[in-house]
Design an enzyme around this catalytic site. Sequence first.
Site, PDB file in Angstrom:
ATOM      1  N   LYS A   1      18.459  -0.878  19.226  1.00 20.71           N
ATOM      2  CA  LYS A   1      18.424  -0.384  20.616  1.00 20.71           C
ATOM      3  C   LYS A   1      17.553  -1.282  21.496  1.00 20.71           C
ATOM      4  O   LYS A   1      17.974  -1.728  22.563  1.00 20.71           O
ATOM      5  CB  LYS A   1      17.882   1.052  20.678  1.00 20.71           C
ATOM      6  CG  LYS A   1      18.730   2.095  19.995  1.00 20.71           C
ATOM      7  CD  LYS A   1      18.163   3.487  20.174  1.00 20.71           C
ATOM      8  CE  LYS A   1      16.797   3.675  19.579  1.00 20.71           C
ATOM      9  NZ  LYS A   1      16.727   3.467  18.120  1.00 20.71           N
TER      10      LYS A   1
ATOM     11  N   GLU B   1       6.796   4.233  22.990  1.00 17.92           N
ATOM     12  CA  GLU B   1       7.223   3.244  21.999  1.00 17.92           C
ATOM     13  C   GLU B   1       6.025   2.375  21.604  1.00 17.92           C
ATOM     14  O   GLU B   1       4.902   2.617  22.003  1.00 17.92           O
ATOM     15  CB  GLU B   1       8.370   2.408  22.560  1.00 17.92           C
ATOM     16  CG  GLU B   1       9.700   3.174  22.606  1.00 17.92           C
ATOM     17  CD  GLU B   1      10.294   3.474  21.233  1.00 17.92           C
ATOM     18  OE1 GLU B   1      10.408   2.558  20.404  1.00 17.92           O
ATOM     19  OE2 GLU B   1      10.634   4.640  20.981  1.00 17.92           O
ATOM     20  N   ARG B   2       6.283   1.323  20.816  1.00 19.98           N
ATOM     21  CA  ARG B   2       5.188   0.522  20.265  1.00 19.98           C
ATOM     22  C   ARG B   2       4.527  -0.353  21.325  1.00 19.98           C
ATOM     23  O   ARG B   2       5.207  -0.945  22.158  1.00 19.98           O
ATOM     24  CB  ARG B   2       5.727  -0.378  19.139  1.00 19.98           C
ATOM     25  CG  ARG B   2       6.314   0.403  17.981  1.00 19.98           C
ATOM     26  CD  ARG B   2       7.137  -0.506  17.072  1.00 19.98           C
ATOM     27  NE  ARG B   2       7.872   0.274  16.101  1.00 19.98           N
ATOM     28  CZ  ARG B   2       9.048   0.867  16.353  1.00 19.98           C
ATOM     29  NH1 ARG B   2       9.595   0.753  17.556  1.00 19.98           N
ATOM     30  NH2 ARG B   2       9.668   1.556  15.427  1.00 19.98           N
TER      31      ARG B   2
END
Length: 491
Positions: free
Chosen positions: A163, A189-190
């Site tokens: 993604k 997210e990261r």
Amino acid sequence: MISKHKPDSLTYGKIISVRGSVVDVWFENNLPSIYTLLHTGEDNQIAIEVLTQLDVHRVRGIALTPTQGLARGMAVETEGKELKVPVGKAIMGRMFDVFGNTIDHKQPLSGVDWRNIHQPPPPLAKRSTKSEIFLTGIKAIDVLIPLERGGKAGLFGGAGVGKTVLLTEMIHNVVGHNQGVSMFCGIGERCREGHELYHDMQEAGVLKNMVMMFGQMNEPPGARFRVGHAALTMAEYFRDDEHRDVLLLIDNIFRFIQAGMEVSGLMGQMPSRLGYQPTMGTELSKLEERIANTDAGAITSIQAVYVPADDLTDPAAVHTFSHLSASIVLSRKKSSEGLYPAIDLLQSNSKMAAAVIIGERHYNLAQEIRHTLAQYEDLKDIIAMLGLEQLSAEDRNLVNRARRLERFLTQPFFSTEQFSGIKGKEVDLNDALDGCERILADEFKDFPESAFYMIGTIDEARKKGNSNVKKDKPDAETKEKTAMKTDKQSK
């Protein structure tokens, strides 16, 4: 540090309970309204957003920062204002957190206005009714799942199917050509991905047309829950005040729903199906409805959507589907076969794929490609049990066409050059359509399948396959039969 503004008239209260990120505050009078920002702690570094009024003296809020050190009886102050973010030309090329603070270690902002992050969606009277195609330079998407200018597209997939890679590739292809502004919003997210994206965009020279906002997975649920609204407020400024087109990229919308679920649980609400918050539909609508194509300009949004356990019937995926004009479903099976981008072309769809919008030739070609791939899918079980030899000559030709189409719709990405060693390719829509048309017309039936894998235009297949077509031909047929059997065994 939280952004401080000059206090107009401060209202004071005191903390009466702290449970994790949920804080109850008592006010003698002037009870703050919903969404008001409260400050407490040493140097007022802890921010709390009011979510509900319990009675005439008590409010309950969610902390947007860690709550270490909070205790009952501590003083709370508020100016009666909501959370605000900066807007204006000065924010271009900068990176922000949910409070509108710059986090790129550059000079502080000056000469910017501040706006509330909670804004109503544009009224229907101001919305544009034109349907225009938004090209990405990625064959599989432009041919079969065309995106809409001013629409919302979702990239659905489980963990590790590509993604973020696909989203990064779209940024690379579109930001360079797009005369508008690109807004990247990272929700839960990261941190590493945000860091890499910032430096990649800087190297590509497109950072000056981008704004980035992050609320990463190490931040409290309150901050992750508001970062999407904050990014949209910045995007709306460019659309409504500067009349520019905005490309809004969100990674990952599931983390927004997840943050809402955490907040809802902390607030003591009864969960609905599979533990999700009962207000999920409303919360998602408040965010998604603000992304629209108006007379002034368009906000085109591409959103990554994590699908828990690859289950597309999960309530988070189902609610998100209803807001989108295009759904791109990524498949673990395609990914394991090495077909990148790993898009499940039969499950993905777009509202733009209509003859009146994309034209007769494109529409008919897309339908024929889908038909060919669907028939091949039906034949896979027969091939696995009886072998390719048992099919009729017509079906064998169809299988050959479908397998060449599958490989032609793969594409080397600029964002993965360093890992694959293959130079990235951006393909024009007409070249992609031309290639599919010629494959369907059996022009390349004597070429090995490998000639179509990871190429740009169809002419590259000719160059790749012409030199060794004679010696590779028997090998290709053998490989094809083996691959069919392996497909079934892997099931």
